[in-house]
Design a protein around this motif. Structure first.
Motif, PDB file in Angstrom:
ATOM      1  N   ASP A   1      28.773 -49.415 -37.219  1.00  0.00           N
ATOM      2  CA  ASP A   1      27.605 -49.984 -37.496  1.00  0.00           C
ATOM      3  C   ASP A   1      26.763 -50.378 -36.121  1.00  0.00           C
ATOM      4  O   ASP A   1      25.644 -50.369 -36.091  1.00  0.00           O
ATOM      5  N   ALA A   2      27.509 -50.363 -35.045  1.00  0.00           N
ATOM      6  CA  ALA A   2      27.119 -50.505 -33.732  1.00  0.00           C
ATOM      7  C   ALA A   2      26.459 -49.290 -33.287  1.00  0.00           C
ATOM      8  O   ALA A   2      25.941 -49.267 -32.167  1.00  0.00           O
ATOM      9  N   GLY A   3      26.768 -48.103 -33.932  1.00  0.00           N
ATOM     10  CA  GLY A   3      26.295 -46.869 -33.574  1.00  0.00           C
ATOM     11  C   GLY A   3      27.459 -45.958 -32.917  1.00  0.00           C
ATOM     12  O   GLY A   3      27.328 -44.705 -32.641  1.00  0.00           O
ATOM     13  N   VAL A   4      28.525 -46.456 -32.765  1.00  0.00           N
ATOM     14  CA  VAL A   4      29.670 -45.488 -32.300  1.00  0.00           C
ATOM     15  C   VAL A   4      29.842 -44.290 -33.637  1.00  0.00           C
ATOM     16  O   VAL A   4      29.926 -44.557 -34.609  1.00  0.00           O
ATOM     17  N   THR A   5      30.364 -43.181 -32.997  1.00  0.00           N
ATOM     18  CA  THR A   5      30.465 -41.985 -33.666  1.00  0.00           C
ATOM     19  C   THR A   5      31.806 -41.761 -33.702  1.00  0.00           C
ATOM     20  O   THR A   5      32.428 -40.892 -34.705  1.00  0.00           O
ATOM     21  N   ALA A   6      32.828 -42.216 -32.838  1.00  0.00           N
ATOM     22  CA  ALA A   6      34.257 -41.780 -32.844  1.00  0.00           C
ATOM     23  C   ALA A   6      35.045 -43.096 -32.618  1.00  0.00           C
ATOM     24  O   ALA A   6      34.697 -43.931 -31.918  1.00  0.00           O
ATOM     25  N   VAL A   7      36.240 -43.075 -33.370  1.00  0.00           N
ATOM     26  CA  VAL A   7      37.192 -44.085 -33.211  1.00  0.00           C
ATOM     27  C   VAL A   7      38.617 -43.575 -33.033  1.00  0.00           C
ATOM     28  O   VAL A   7      38.887 -42.496 -33.404  1.00  0.00           O
ATOM     29  N   GLU A   8      39.387 -44.080 -32.467  1.00  0.00           N
ATOM     30  CA  GLU A   8      40.745 -43.787 -32.195  1.00  0.00           C
ATOM     31  C   GLU A   8      41.725 -44.720 -32.720  1.00  0.00           C
ATOM     32  O   GLU A   8      41.660 -45.963 -32.441  1.00  0.00           O
ATOM     33  N   VAL A   9      42.617 -44.266 -33.264  1.00  0.00           N
ATOM     34  CA  VAL A   9      43.705 -45.266 -34.018  1.00  0.00           C
ATOM     35  C   VAL A   9      45.012 -44.757 -33.457  1.00  0.00           C
ATOM     36  O   VAL A   9      45.508 -43.902 -33.759  1.00  0.00           O
ATOM     37  N   PRO A  10      45.794 -45.474 -32.434  1.00  0.00           N
ATOM     38  CA  PRO A  10      46.964 -45.181 -31.854  1.00  0.00           C
ATOM     39  C   PRO A  10      48.127 -45.044 -32.921  1.00  0.00           C
ATOM     40  O   PRO A  10      48.046 -46.155 -33.870  1.00  0.00           O
ATOM     41  N   VAL A  11      49.066 -44.371 -32.845  1.00  0.00           N
ATOM     42  CA  VAL A  11      50.096 -44.178 -33.983  1.00  0.00           C
ATOM     43  C   VAL A  11      51.336 -44.353 -33.496  1.00  0.00           C
ATOM     44  O   VAL A  11      52.458 -43.378 -33.692  1.00  0.00           O
ATOM     45  N   GLN A  12      51.876 -45.402 -32.772  1.00  0.00           N
ATOM     46  CA  GLN A  12      53.005 -45.629 -32.128  1.00  0.00           C
ATOM     47  C   GLN A  12      54.101 -46.133 -33.202  1.00  0.00           C
ATOM     48  O   GLN A  12      55.253 -46.070 -33.126  1.00  0.00           O
ATOM     49  N   THR A  13      53.612 -46.783 -34.468  1.00  0.00           N
ATOM     50  CA  THR A  13      54.742 -47.139 -35.494  1.00  0.00           C
ATOM     51  C   THR A  13      54.279 -46.634 -36.952  1.00  0.00           C
ATOM     52  O   THR A  13      53.143 -45.819 -37.004  1.00  0.00           O
ATOM     53  N   GLU A  14      55.134 -46.835 -37.776  1.00  0.00           N
ATOM     54  CA  GLU A  14      54.844 -46.302 -39.180  1.00  0.00           C
ATOM     55  C   GLU A  14      53.688 -47.039 -39.815  1.00  0.00           C
ATOM     56  O   GLU A  14      52.969 -46.220 -40.451  1.00  0.00           O
ATOM     57  N   GLU A  15      53.712 -48.216 -39.493  1.00  0.00           N
ATOM     58  CA  GLU A  15      52.549 -48.979 -40.058  1.00  0.00           C
ATOM     59  C   GLU A  15      51.368 -48.558 -39.591  1.00  0.00           C
ATOM     60  O   GLU A  15      49.938 -48.460 -40.200  1.00  0.00           O
ATOM     61  N   ALA A  16      51.199 -47.887 -38.221  1.00  0.00           N
ATOM     62  CA  ALA A  16      49.972 -47.516 -37.558  1.00  0.00           C
ATOM     63  C   ALA A  16      49.484 -46.122 -38.210  1.00  0.00           C
ATOM     64  O   ALA A  16      48.282 -46.013 -38.367  1.00  0.00           O
ATOM     65  N   PHE A  17      50.485 -45.446 -38.957  1.00  0.00           N
ATOM     66  CA  PHE A  17      50.024 -44.308 -39.665  1.00  0.00           C
ATOM     67  C   PHE A  17      49.314 -44.794 -40.811  1.00  0.00           C
ATOM     68  O   PHE A  17      48.349 -43.998 -41.320  1.00  0.00           O
ATOM     69  N   ALA A  18      49.519 -45.824 -41.361  1.00  0.00           N
ATOM     70  CA  ALA A  18      48.780 -46.226 -42.586  1.00  0.00           C
ATOM     71  C   ALA A  18      47.522 -46.736 -42.239  1.00  0.00           C
ATOM     72  O   ALA A  18      46.538 -46.445 -42.924  1.00  0.00           O
ATOM     73  N   SER A  19      47.366 -47.320 -40.945  1.00  0.00           N
ATOM     74  CA  SER A  19      45.843 -47.921 -40.399  1.00  0.00           C
ATOM     75  C   SER A  19      45.284 -46.463 -40.339  1.00  0.00           C
ATOM     76  O   SER A  19      44.063 -46.471 -40.402  1.00  0.00           O
ATOM     77  N   LEU A  20      45.575 -45.397 -39.613  1.00  0.00           N
ATOM     78  CA  LEU A  20      44.885 -44.238 -39.505  1.00  0.00           C
ATOM     79  C   LEU A  20      44.621 -43.637 -40.567  1.00  0.00           C
ATOM     80  O   LEU A  20      43.444 -43.160 -40.881  1.00  0.00           O
ATOM     81  N   ALA A  21      45.472 -43.577 -41.733  1.00  0.00           N
ATOM     82  CA  ALA A  21      45.178 -42.941 -42.891  1.00  0.00           C
ATOM     83  C   ALA A  21      44.104 -43.819 -43.734  1.00  0.00           C
ATOM     84  O   ALA A  21      42.890 -43.217 -44.162  1.00  0.00           O
ATOM     85  N   ALA A  22      43.929 -45.245 -43.389  1.00  0.00           N
ATOM     86  CA  ALA A  22      42.803 -45.965 -43.933  1.00  0.00           C
ATOM     87  C   ALA A  22      41.588 -45.726 -43.068  1.00  0.00           C
ATOM     88  O   ALA A  22      40.557 -45.610 -43.883  1.00  0.00           O
ATOM     89  N   ALA A  23      41.608 -45.784 -41.847  1.00  0.00           N
ATOM     90  CA  ALA A  23      40.446 -45.591 -41.015  1.00  0.00           C
ATOM     91  C   ALA A  23      39.825 -44.107 -41.699  1.00  0.00           C
ATOM     92  O   ALA A  23      38.651 -43.933 -41.493  1.00  0.00           O
ATOM     93  N   VAL A  24      40.902 -42.874 -41.714  1.00  0.00           N
ATOM     94  CA  VAL A  24      40.210 -41.764 -41.878  1.00  0.00           C
ATOM     95  C   VAL A  24      39.347 -41.873 -43.195  1.00  0.00           C
ATOM     96  O   VAL A  24      38.500 -40.852 -43.509  1.00  0.00           O
TER      97      VAL A  24
END
Length: 208
Positions: free
Chosen positions: A37-60
């Motif tokens: 919403d602020a105009g950013v076109t790229a985001v990064e989700v670090p994937v250090q844990t199993e839970e982080a992959f769920a967050s990455l999938a949701a962001a994707v």
């Protein structure tokens, strides 16, 4: 598309990347939407844990709906890289420079942004064919480090990461960084407003 082409396009207009570490899938998506919403076109989700992959999938999934690019961060091992790409990450980011990960990224065909903190790191990455590099930890290295490294390595394209916010992002861009990675500001209306005031994010009326 090469890594250079992808990153050039992502940061052509807005030189800020959102980075959202350790949040639940719901919170990650909320922060992603705040960044988009602020105009950013790229985001990064670090994937250090199993839970982080769920967050990455949701962001994707959320990014796909809005036509936004999502990458995976803190990618240090081949299995992380493969899983991140399978999850839908369009690029990967690492805290350091691992030529094995660089080679595997090339084989898979996903752009990789390795971390660098020394002249040797930069020289090695450039000779491996990478020009976009993550200056990390940027707040420790300092903006003058960026300016000094660009003298012998003018082809380097730095994304300052680590300790970046409304108070220092402009210094790093002024020193020659092509972009900065910011996290906490997207959950803080005051910092977000300051990023707009600093000209780092577009004014509300010009956001897409």
């Amino acid at each position: 598309m090469s890594g250079a082409e992808l990153f050039e396009g992502l940061f052509a207009d807005v030189r800020v990347m959102g980075i959202f570490r350790g949040a639940s899938p719901r919170e990650t998506v909320r922060l992603c939407h705040a960044a988009w919403d602020a105009g950013v076109t790229a985001v990064e989700v670090p994937v250090q844990t199993e839970e982080a992959f769920a967050s990455l999938a949701a962001a994707v999934a959320a990014g796909r709906e809005r036509g936004r690019t999502v990458g995976a961060g803190t990618v240090r091992f081949p299995e992380q890289l493969r899983r991140a790409v399978d999850t839908g990450a369009r690029f990967t980011v690492a805290p350091g420079l691992d030529l094995g990960i660089v080679r595997l990224s090339g084989e898979i065909g996903v752009p990789h942004l390795p971390g660098v903190a020394t002249s040797t790191d930069i020289d090695t990455a450039l000779k491996a064919g990478l020009t976009w590099l993550k200056a990390f930890p940027a707040s420790v290295l300092g903006a003058e480090w960026v300016r000094a490294q660009l003298a012998p390595f003018p082809e380097a394209r730095f994304v300052a990461t680590g300790g970046m916010g409304a108070s220092n992002a402009r210094d790093f861009l002024g020193a020659g960084c092509r972009a900065v990675a910011i996290g906490s500001a997207f959950g803080d209306p005051e910092q977000l407003a300051r990023l707009v005031d600093e000209g780092l994010l577009p004014a509300v009326g010009s956001r897409t």
